[in-house]
Design a protein around this motif. Structure first.
Motif, PDB file in Angstrom:
ATOM      1  N   PRO A  10      52.717  35.945  31.412  1.00  0.00           N
ATOM      2  CA  PRO A  10      52.155  35.152  32.524  1.00  0.00           C
ATOM      3  C   PRO A  10      50.655  35.436  32.717  1.00  0.00           C
ATOM      4  CG  PRO A  10      54.181  36.263  33.217  1.00  0.00           C
ATOM      5  CD  PRO A  10      53.844  36.775  31.863  1.00  0.00           C
ATOM      6  N   TRP A  11      50.278  36.687  32.571  1.00  0.00           N
ATOM      7  CA  TRP A  11      48.857  37.035  32.721  1.00  0.00           C
ATOM      8  C   TRP A  11      48.031  36.346  31.637  1.00  0.00           C
ATOM      9  CZ3 TRP A  11      45.343  39.278  29.446  1.00  0.00           C
ATOM     10  CH2 TRP A  11      44.117  39.650  30.013  1.00  0.00           C
ATOM     11  N   LEU A  12      48.535  36.375  30.391  1.00  0.00           N
ATOM     12  CA  LEU A  12      47.810  35.757  29.268  1.00  0.00           C
ATOM     13  C   LEU A  12      47.693  34.246  29.466  1.00  0.00           C
ATOM     14  CD1 LEU A  12      46.447  36.128  26.515  1.00  0.00           C
ATOM     15  CD2 LEU A  12      48.689  35.825  25.452  1.00  0.00           C
ATOM     16  N   ILE A  13      48.759  33.619  29.952  1.00  0.00           N
ATOM     17  CA  ILE A  13      48.729  32.161  30.195  1.00  0.00           C
ATOM     18  C   ILE A  13      47.627  31.838  31.195  1.00  0.00           C
ATOM     19  CG2 ILE A  13      50.023  30.266  31.257  1.00  0.00           C
ATOM     20  CD1 ILE A  13      52.559  31.497  29.889  1.00  0.00           C
ATOM     21  N   GLU A  14      47.574  32.615  32.296  1.00  0.00           N
ATOM     22  CA  GLU A  14      46.523  32.396  33.306  1.00  0.00           C
ATOM     23  C   GLU A  14      45.135  32.619  32.705  1.00  0.00           C
ATOM     24  OE1 GLU A  14      46.533  31.120  36.427  1.00  0.00           O
ATOM     25  OE2 GLU A  14      48.610  30.665  35.857  1.00  0.00           O
ATOM     26  N   LYS A  15      45.026  33.658  31.895  1.00  0.00           N
ATOM     27  CA  LYS A  15      43.740  33.993  31.265  1.00  0.00           C
ATOM     28  C   LYS A  15      43.275  32.833  30.376  1.00  0.00           C
ATOM     29  CE  LYS A  15      40.460  36.808  29.725  1.00  0.00           C
ATOM     30  NZ  LYS A  15      39.307  37.075  30.590  1.00  0.00           N
ATOM     31  N   ALA A  60      33.639  39.826  23.402  1.00  0.00           N
ATOM     32  CA  ALA A  60      34.050  41.239  23.383  1.00  0.00           C
ATOM     33  C   ALA A  60      34.700  41.638  24.712  1.00  0.00           C
ATOM     34  CB  ALA A  60      32.859  42.133  23.083  1.00  0.00           C
ATOM     35  N   GLN A  61      34.156  41.115  25.805  1.00  0.00           N
ATOM     36  CA  GLN A  61      34.703  41.425  27.139  1.00  0.00           C
ATOM     37  C   GLN A  61      36.126  40.864  27.271  1.00  0.00           C
ATOM     38  OE1 GLN A  61      32.250  40.071  30.405  1.00  0.00           O
ATOM     39  NE2 GLN A  61      33.925  40.270  31.868  1.00  0.00           N
ATOM     40  N   HIS A  62      36.335  39.625  26.826  1.00  0.00           N
ATOM     41  CA  HIS A  62      37.663  39.006  26.889  1.00  0.00           C
ATOM     42  C   HIS A  62      38.660  39.769  26.013  1.00  0.00           C
ATOM     43  CE1 HIS A  62      36.226  35.747  29.327  1.00  0.00           C
ATOM     44  NE2 HIS A  62      35.406  35.282  28.381  1.00  0.00           N
ATOM     45  N   VAL A  63      38.213  40.146  24.813  1.00  0.00           N
ATOM     46  CA  VAL A  63      39.082  40.911  23.906  1.00  0.00           C
ATOM     47  C   VAL A  63      39.476  42.230  24.567  1.00  0.00           C
ATOM     48  CG1 VAL A  63      39.133  42.197  21.726  1.00  0.00           C
ATOM     49  CG2 VAL A  63      38.242  39.874  21.767  1.00  0.00           C
ATOM     50  N   GLY A  64      38.498  42.893  25.174  1.00  0.00           N
ATOM     51  CA  GLY A  64      38.758  44.162  25.864  1.00  0.00           C
ATOM     52  C   GLY A  64      39.795  44.002  26.963  1.00  0.00           C
ATOM     53  N   GLU A  65      39.655  42.933  27.754  1.00  0.00           N
ATOM     54  CA  GLU A  65      40.609  42.692  28.851  1.00  0.00           C
ATOM     55  C   GLU A  65      42.016  42.462  28.318  1.00  0.00           C
ATOM     56  OE1 GLU A  65      39.387  39.455  31.414  1.00  0.00           O
ATOM     57  OE2 GLU A  65      37.382  40.298  31.644  1.00  0.00           O
ATOM     58  N   ILE A  66      42.126  41.664  27.245  1.00  0.00           N
ATOM     59  CA  ILE A  66      43.443  41.354  26.677  1.00  0.00           C
ATOM     60  C   ILE A  66      44.102  42.630  26.146  1.00  0.00           C
ATOM     61  CG2 ILE A  66      44.625  40.173  24.770  1.00  0.00           C
ATOM     62  CD1 ILE A  66      42.566  37.869  25.178  1.00  0.00           C
ATOM     63  N   LEU A  67      43.334  43.424  25.393  1.00  0.00           N
ATOM     64  CA  LEU A  67      43.893  44.673  24.841  1.00  0.00           C
ATOM     65  C   LEU A  67      44.284  45.643  25.949  1.00  0.00           C
ATOM     66  CD1 LEU A  67      41.559  45.277  21.778  1.00  0.00           C
ATOM     67  CD2 LEU A  67      44.005  44.817  21.706  1.00  0.00           C
ATOM     68  N   GLU A  68      43.437  45.736  26.963  1.00  0.00           N
ATOM     69  CA  GLU A  68      43.720  46.647  28.084  1.00  0.00           C
ATOM     70  C   GLU A  68      45.000  46.234  28.809  1.00  0.00           C
ATOM     71  OE1 GLU A  68      41.441  47.726  32.159  1.00  0.00           O
ATOM     72  OE2 GLU A  68      40.172  47.696  30.370  1.00  0.00           O
ATOM     73  N   LYS A  69      45.139  44.944  29.081  1.00  0.00           N
ATOM     74  CA  LYS A  69      46.335  44.439  29.778  1.00  0.00           C
ATOM     75  C   LYS A  69      47.576  44.661  28.917  1.00  0.00           C
ATOM     76  CE  LYS A  69      48.506  42.357  33.120  1.00  0.00           C
ATOM     77  NZ  LYS A  69      48.693  43.017  34.411  1.00  0.00           N
ATOM     78  N   TRP A  70      47.444  44.403  27.612  1.00  0.00           N
ATOM     79  CA  TRP A  70      48.567  44.586  26.695  1.00  0.00           C
ATOM     80  C   TRP A  70      49.030  46.051  26.703  1.00  0.00           C
ATOM     81  CZ3 TRP A  70      52.350  42.348  24.232  1.00  0.00           C
ATOM     82  CH2 TRP A  70      52.970  42.986  23.172  1.00  0.00           C
ATOM     83  N   GLU A  71      48.086  46.982  26.624  1.00  0.00           N
ATOM     84  CA  GLU A  71      48.415  48.415  26.607  1.00  0.00           C
ATOM     85  C   GLU A  71      49.074  48.842  27.925  1.00  0.00           C
ATOM     86  OE1 GLU A  71      48.450  50.558  24.110  1.00  0.00           O
ATOM     87  OE2 GLU A  71      47.775  48.910  22.843  1.00  0.00           O
TER      88      GLU A  71
END
Length: 201
Positions: A10-15, A60-71
């Motif tokens: 759900p977070w990724l869909i919103e993102k 890079a910021q978006h990638v960081g957010e996605i990886l952080e949320k995933w972890e």
């Protein structure tokens, strides 16, 4: 993994909606990358490749957010295993075992021949010297020839020859190791380029 997916999706869909892109296509693709067994660097490269097609800045910021949320959504017992480091650790272990065995190894045939030649050469020299001494001092039969100097010199020569051989072998092994590392680096680079190319298609 189910809890990670249920919180993360759900977070990724919103993102992705906030980035004004098709969350159905890109969402499953991003999830597939994150669930894969690649290293974090490879995942980062893949995500950058995808996001570069969606957005133009702050990739890079978006990638960081996605990886952080995933972890943060992953269960702790499923922590990512450092797959890239396993090969490096195995190589180090094998090298240390190889070094340990070389210090305890048997002499090769060539080294045995060199050793025997040195020893026989010095035993002949000391025999000749003893013969000369017996001729000169025939009456003093209770005196014994001291061969310590010759023995020490022979041992020193043998050690130097051995050290030279081992240094040469180490030099060749180091050169081989550097070539292998260089080759592995090139193969990894090529693999990354190929993966990026496939993802862009």
């Amino acid at each position: 993994m189910a809890t990670a997916v249920s919180e993360f999706e759900p977070w990724l869909i919103e993102k992705l909606r906030s980035l004004k892109t098709d969350e159905g296509v890109f969402g499953s693709y991003i999830s597939g990358i994150l669930e894969g067994e690649d290293s974090v660097d490879d995942k980062k490269d893949a995500l950058e490749g995808i996001l570069s097609e969606i957005v133009e800045k702050d990739i890079a910021q978006h990638v960081g957010e996605i990886l952080e949320k995933w972890e943060s959504c992953r269960p702790k017992e499923e922590a990512p295993k450092p797959t890239a480091d396993v090969d490096a650790q195995l190589a180090k272990l094998l090298e240390s075992q190889a070094l340990a065995t070389t210090t305890r190894r048997e002499y090769t045939d060539e080294e045995k021949k060199i050793r025997e030649a040195i020893l026989s050469q010095y035993s002949q020299l000391s025999d000749n010297e003893e013969d000369q001494e017996h001729e000169e001092v025939a009456d003093s039969s209770d005196l014994v020839k001291n061969t310590n100097v010759a023995d020490v010199a022979a041992a020193a020569r043998e050690r130097r020859e051995q050290a030279r051989l081992e240094a040469q072998k180490k030099k060749e092994k180091d050169k081989e190791d550097r070539e292998k590392q260089k080759q592995l680096k090139e193969e990894k680079k090529e693999k990354r380029k190929t993966q990026k190319g496939e993802r862009k298609r």
